[in-house]
Design a protein around this motif. Structure first.
Motif, PDB file in Angstrom:
ATOM      1  N   CYS A   1      13.758  57.307  75.949  1.00 25.77           N
ATOM      2  CA  CYS A   1      14.109  58.178  77.062  1.00 25.77           C
ATOM      3  C   CYS A   1      14.119  57.396  78.368  1.00 25.77           C
ATOM      4  O   CYS A   1      13.383  56.429  78.512  1.00 25.77           O
ATOM      5  CB  CYS A   1      13.097  59.324  77.158  1.00 25.77           C
ATOM      6  SG  CYS A   1      13.101  60.396  75.699  1.00 25.77           S
ATOM      7  N   PRO A   2      14.932  57.839  79.333  1.00 27.76           N
ATOM      8  CA  PRO A   2      14.956  57.157  80.622  1.00 27.76           C
ATOM      9  C   PRO A   2      13.607  57.288  81.327  1.00 27.76           C
ATOM     10  O   PRO A   2      12.915  58.291  81.171  1.00 27.76           O
ATOM     11  CB  PRO A   2      16.051  57.886  81.396  1.00 27.76           C
ATOM     12  CG  PRO A   2      16.273  59.166  80.685  1.00 27.76           C
ATOM     13  CD  PRO A   2      15.822  58.979  79.278  1.00 27.76           C
ATOM     14  N   THR A   3      13.238  56.277  82.054  1.00 24.50           N
ATOM     15  CA  THR A   3      12.003  56.309  82.825  1.00 24.50           C
ATOM     16  C   THR A   3      12.314  55.885  84.253  1.00 24.50           C
ATOM     17  O   THR A   3      13.413  55.464  84.558  1.00 24.50           O
ATOM     18  CB  THR A   3      10.947  55.354  82.228  1.00 24.50           C
ATOM     19  OG1 THR A   3      11.486  54.030  82.230  1.00 24.50           O
ATOM     20  CG2 THR A   3      10.553  55.744  80.824  1.00 24.50           C
ATOM     21  N   GLY A   4      11.341  55.978  85.113  1.00 27.54           N
ATOM     22  CA  GLY A   4      11.528  55.518  86.476  1.00 27.54           C
ATOM     23  C   GLY A   4      12.065  56.568  87.427  1.00 27.54           C
ATOM     24  O   GLY A   4      12.421  56.248  88.553  1.00 27.54           O
ATOM     25  N   TRP A   5      12.143  57.831  87.006  1.00 29.48           N
ATOM     26  CA  TRP A   5      12.645  58.875  87.893  1.00 29.48           C
ATOM     27  C   TRP A   5      11.649  59.186  89.000  1.00 29.48           C
ATOM     28  O   TRP A   5      12.037  59.509  90.109  1.00 29.48           O
ATOM     29  CB  TRP A   5      12.933  60.157  87.131  1.00 29.48           C
ATOM     30  CG  TRP A   5      14.047  60.079  86.149  1.00 29.48           C
ATOM     31  CD1 TRP A   5      14.967  59.073  86.001  1.00 29.48           C
ATOM     32  CD2 TRP A   5      14.364  61.049  85.155  1.00 29.48           C
ATOM     33  NE1 TRP A   5      15.842  59.375  84.991  1.00 29.48           N
ATOM     34  CE2 TRP A   5      15.492  60.582  84.440  1.00 29.48           C
ATOM     35  CE3 TRP A   5      13.825  62.269  84.795  1.00 29.48           C
ATOM     36  CZ2 TRP A   5      16.078  61.300  83.414  1.00 29.48           C
ATOM     37  CZ3 TRP A   5      14.398  62.986  83.766  1.00 29.48           C
ATOM     38  CH2 TRP A   5      15.514  62.496  83.077  1.00 29.48           C
ATOM     39  N   GLY A   6      10.379  59.152  88.690  1.00 24.96           N
ATOM     40  CA  GLY A   6       9.348  59.481  89.665  1.00 24.96           C
ATOM     41  C   GLY A   6       9.267  60.968  89.944  1.00 24.96           C
ATOM     42  O   GLY A   6      10.038  61.769  89.407  1.00 24.96           O
TER      43      GLY A   6
END
Length: 195
Positions: free
Chosen positions: A41-46
């Motif tokens: 899954c994408p990460t780094g959205w905050g």
């Protein structure tokens, strides 16, 4: 004679076991392989506020939600707005309605305030273009089975801006995308990289 038969049976059993163990895992038929793989899954959205300064007079007409492998999604439809829809999406301690200051309860471990710079009414006539009622769940949105979303509340439309409360399980990372005629809010199921 019995000992020889027992020894032969034991050797045959050991040979069969070794033979099966020697077959590589990739050689198993396609239907027999496990289908439970971890999804990246994408990460780094905050979890900090996300904003865009655009604005439109095109009215908001619909809010819908969807479930995905890694996140739950809310889509705010503003037909005719193109890419000019602005927004401010952020975690808040409580949701307060613009204009009145009235607190609107939203269920969940955390609350996201979604502000879209588009009215929920026709600017020329004042007629409602979205059937939401203040402090009530969003019409047509059923969150049964969602991993992250817990509640939605319409907070109204004031001075060309529409306000929505989104109750989520916990303070989780989210992203906001502005595509033609819509604003999309995705809230991750977790802080980890797998779904």
């Amino acid at each position: 004679m019995v000992r020889i038969r027992t020894a032969c049976a034991t050797l045959a059993l050991v040979g069969a076991t070794v033979g099966v163990a020697a077959i590589p895992a990739g050689a198993a038929p396609a239907g027999a392989q496990s289908t439970t793989r971890a999804t990246t899954c994408p990460t780094g959205w905050g979890s900090l506020a996300k904003t865009d300064a655009g604005a439109t007079v095109a009215p908001l007409t619909n809010v819908r939600t969807g479930r995905h492998t890694c996140f739950d999604r809310m889509v705010v439809d503003v037909p005719g707005a193109g890419s000019g829809v602005g927004y401010r999406v952020q975690y808040v301690d409580r949701l307060y309605q613009d204009g009145s200051g009235r607190q609107i309860p939203v269920t969940g471990g955390a609350v996201i305030e979604v502000r879209v710079t588009a009215p929920a009414y026709d600017p020329e006539t004042g007629a409602a273009t979205y059937p939401g009622r203040v402090a009530r769940p969003l019409p047509g949105v059923d969150l049964t089975g969602y991993r992250t979303f817990r509640d939605t509340r319409f907070a109204g439309s004031f001075e060309g801006e529409t306000q929505i409360g989104l109750g989520v399980r916990a303070r989780l990372p989210f992203r906001v995308q502005q595509l033609d005629d819509r604003v999309i809010v995705d809230v991750a199921h977790s802080w980890t990289a797998t779904g």
